[in-house]
Structures are given as C-alpha cells and as structure tokens.
Design an enzyme around this catalytic site. Structure first.
Site, PDB file in Angstrom:
ATOM      1  CB  SER A  58      -0.933   0.016   1.222  1.00 26.92           C
ATOM      2  OG  SER A  58      -0.199  -0.148   2.421  1.00 26.92           O
ATOM      3  CG  ASP A 347      -4.247   5.071   7.181  1.00 29.61           C
ATOM      4  OD1 ASP A 347      -3.064   4.904   7.577  1.00 29.61           O
ATOM      5  OD2 ASP A 347      -4.662   4.593   6.116  1.00 29.61           O
ATOM      6  CG  HIS A 350      -0.986   3.689   4.801  1.00 23.52           C
ATOM      7  ND1 HIS A 350      -2.216   3.178   5.173  1.00 23.52           N
ATOM      8  CD2 HIS A 350      -0.350   2.709   4.116  1.00 23.52           C
ATOM      9  CE1 HIS A 350      -2.316   1.929   4.722  1.00 23.52           C
ATOM     10  NE2 HIS A 350      -1.201   1.629   4.089  1.00 23.52           N
TER      11      HIS A 350
END
Length: 372
Positions: A58, A347, A350
C-alpha cells in the site's frame, strides 16, 4: 531541499559492431523519456531515468485495489483530500505516495499511475506505472488473507507491460527503458504486522528469525525475476519500525500505546537479512544497481524527534480517533484532524503527505548516487 536542474539532452554512445566505431546520437524524445527539464535533483551528466516502476504494497499502491474484491481499499473520502481536485484515487494517504514523489523529483511526471487504472493513457507506460497492491507481501500467504495481488500477480502484469512497450516502441527501446528506469520494491510490513503478528498464521511454523529468512528469500527470488526481465536499477526498501505505527501501538503497545518493541525487533531482524541479500545480488548480477534502502532509522528519528521535522503528532493518525482506523475503517463518516501537516500518519498505518515528503527527501539525498 533539491534545486531545479535543467537536464542536458541525453547523449548515448552506441558501438556499431560492423565498423567497431561509435556513433553519438541524441535521444531527445519527451514521448519516450519524459520531460526531464523538470528534474529537481542533479543526475550525473549523460544519465537519464526514463521511468519509475513500482512493486509492492500500500505504500506505493496507486489504485490497483480499486476494482478488486477486497476490503483493503482507499478510493473514497477522506483519502485523497489534499490530492488534486480532492480526488480519492486509491492511494492510502491524503495526497501523493512516495512513488509519485520520486517520479516528480526525477523530472519524469507528477503522478505515477497504477497499471490497472482503466483510464490510463498508453503513453503513460513509457514513463512508468505501479503494480503494487495494498496488503501484499513477500510471503505468498499475505495477499491471500485480504484477496489482493500477490508478487506473482504483479510479476505477471509486468510481463504484460513489457509486451505492450515492445508493441509501442520496439524491442530495443523497450530494453533501454527497462535498463535505465528506477524500480521501487516496497514490501515486508504486511508480512510482519499482519501475517505474523496480528493474524499469526505463520507463528506455528516459524520463529521470527526463520520467518524473516523466508521473507528475505522470497524478496531475493523476486529481485532476480525482474532482473531477468530487464530491471537493473532497483531500490529495495527495508521494513519500517512497524511497532510504532498507530495501529500496532494499539494492538501491541499496551495501555499506554507505546511502540510495540517485539514488532520493531522483528523488523530489524528482517532488515538484517534483507540487506546482505541485496548486496550479494548487486555484486553478482551483471550491470545491476540493486540498493537496500534503510527506511527504519529515518522514520524512527521522526517519531523520536518530531519537532525537528515540524511534526507534532506521531502516535495517532489524522483520520478518526487515529488509533486503529485504516482502509474502510477510515471513511467519510469520521472526522479528520484540522491540520494534517502536523501529523506524521494519515491513518493508523500510512504516513501523511508531510511524512512521506520528509522521508523521500532523505532517501533521495542519501541513495541517489548509488544507482549510477
């Protein structure tokens, strides 16, 4: 800080086998090489980086998961709230990812698209794409847990991409693009944080050192695979201090949500196995520039000395409570912090655009010369 640098036209000396002489040609095609007049870092004279190509999880997922049947997605608000037009693109942050930033710093383009982006213009292939999928990892079990693209899937797509390049510019120019591009390989965090610790499906089979060995071996195999397909300049990112990201503080840091030291130690053990792997491959694979990128210490330094970097909050994400929200748990029904530039994390997993900017500047400043 990197000052703008006006790249000189690329001069390539090509040896002609028939006459054993050299012909100097100018390969000055923005269609093929991108507009390097926008480069913000100084590259050696006569060197160009035509594209950035990313694999992994991600951190460099540019939207690959948007159309997958997975809960690991970020194509909805508040993700992307600082992206151009406040567009949630599937990037797991409020703005750009490190892949975008590195491509921009090299003067290639401002946004690196996902290979699976249905709206992608074929010309984008010439200057690079990302095959990364949020939730993926070196351990084949990791992507299966959340139904995302494995490294085998990403490798298959990379082969497809190469064939598309050949159809556009021919085999010789395709080889040039691959051999001179910068490849980013970013993975390992989900293997450790999710597969090993949180879900624990590997704990019965492996202790931490042996699992770290499995990850490093899988990384080695993948690096050799993309080398065989033409990659030469490869940046291999180590694991960050995963015990200090907000979600892992919540899950493994006790009532005070301290950094989960067991998780950090596992990351360090893995890094200690990955680094010699990259050094060995770099010394044995001809014409390769395979560079281990230490992200553990730079990120830990920000966490331990945030005010030096203009950061105020390092133990919570900007989204929701900041303790656990990530992917679908970070959504438009939740509040966000009033100023995300004061937060290291967007978040619970990340970094923010501010955090990524600090890290990318440090990485480029330290390692850029190792690729040439």
């Amino acid at each position: 800080m990197y000052l703008p640098y006006m790249m000189k036209p690329l001069i390539i000396s090509i040896k002609l086998s028939s006459s054993k002489s050299s012909l100097v040609i100018f390969l000055f095609s923005f269609l093929l090489l991108g507009d390097h007049s926008r480069a913000r870092i100084t590259l050696p004279e006569g060197v160009t980086v035509p594209a950035v190509i990313a694999f992994g999880d991600s951190i460099v997922d540019q939207g690959a998961n948007n159309n997958l049947k997975t809960v690991v997605k970020a194509n909805f608000p508040p993700y992307g709230q600082d992206f151009p037009d406040q567009m949630p693109t599937g990037r797991f942050t409020n703005n750009k990812t490190p892949a975008d930033m590195i491509a921009e710093e090299l003067g290639i383009k401002e946004i690196l698209p996902a290979y699976l982006d249905p709206s992608i213009d074929n010309k984008e292939y010439l200057t690079g794409v990302s095959f990364a999928s949020g939730g993926s990892g070196y351990d084949p079990q990791t992507p299966k847990i959340v139904d995302v693209l494995s490294f085998d899937d990403q490798l298959k797509q990379f082969r497809e991409y190469i064939e598309k390049l050949k159809g556009m510019v021919g085999e010789e120019k395709t080889q040039f693009i691959l051999e001179n591009s910068l490849f980013l390989v970013v993975a390992g965090s989900d293997d450790l944080a999710n597969t090993y610790f949180t879900i624990g499906i590997r704990k019965l089979e492996y202790d931490v050192p042996s699992y770290a060995g499995l990850m490093a071996s899988s990384a080695s195999n993948f690096l050799q695979d993309i080398y065989k397909l033409g990659a030469r300049r490869i940046a291999v990112f180590g694991a960050p201090p995963i015990g200090c990201v907000p979600s892992q503080r919540t899950l493994g840091g006790g009532g005070l949500r301290a950094c989960a030291e067991e998780y950090n130690q596992a990351a360090q053990i893995y890094n200690s196995k990955l680094q010699p792997v990259t050094q060995y491959l770099n010394s044995t694979l001809a014409q390769s520039r395979i560079v281990y990128i230490d992200i553990y210490n730079p990120l830990l330094d920000i966490i331990e000395n945030p005010l030096q970097y203009g950061i105020e909050v390092v133990d919570k994400g900007c989204c929701g409570t900041g303790n656990i929200e990530v992917a679908i748990l970070c959504n438009k029904l939740l509040p966000t912090c009033p100023d995300d530039s004061k937060y290291l994390f967007w978040d619970s997993y990340h970094p923010t655009n501010k955090g990524y900017t600090i890290l990318v500047n440090e990485v480029l400043g330290k390692y850029v010369d190792d690729f040439f």
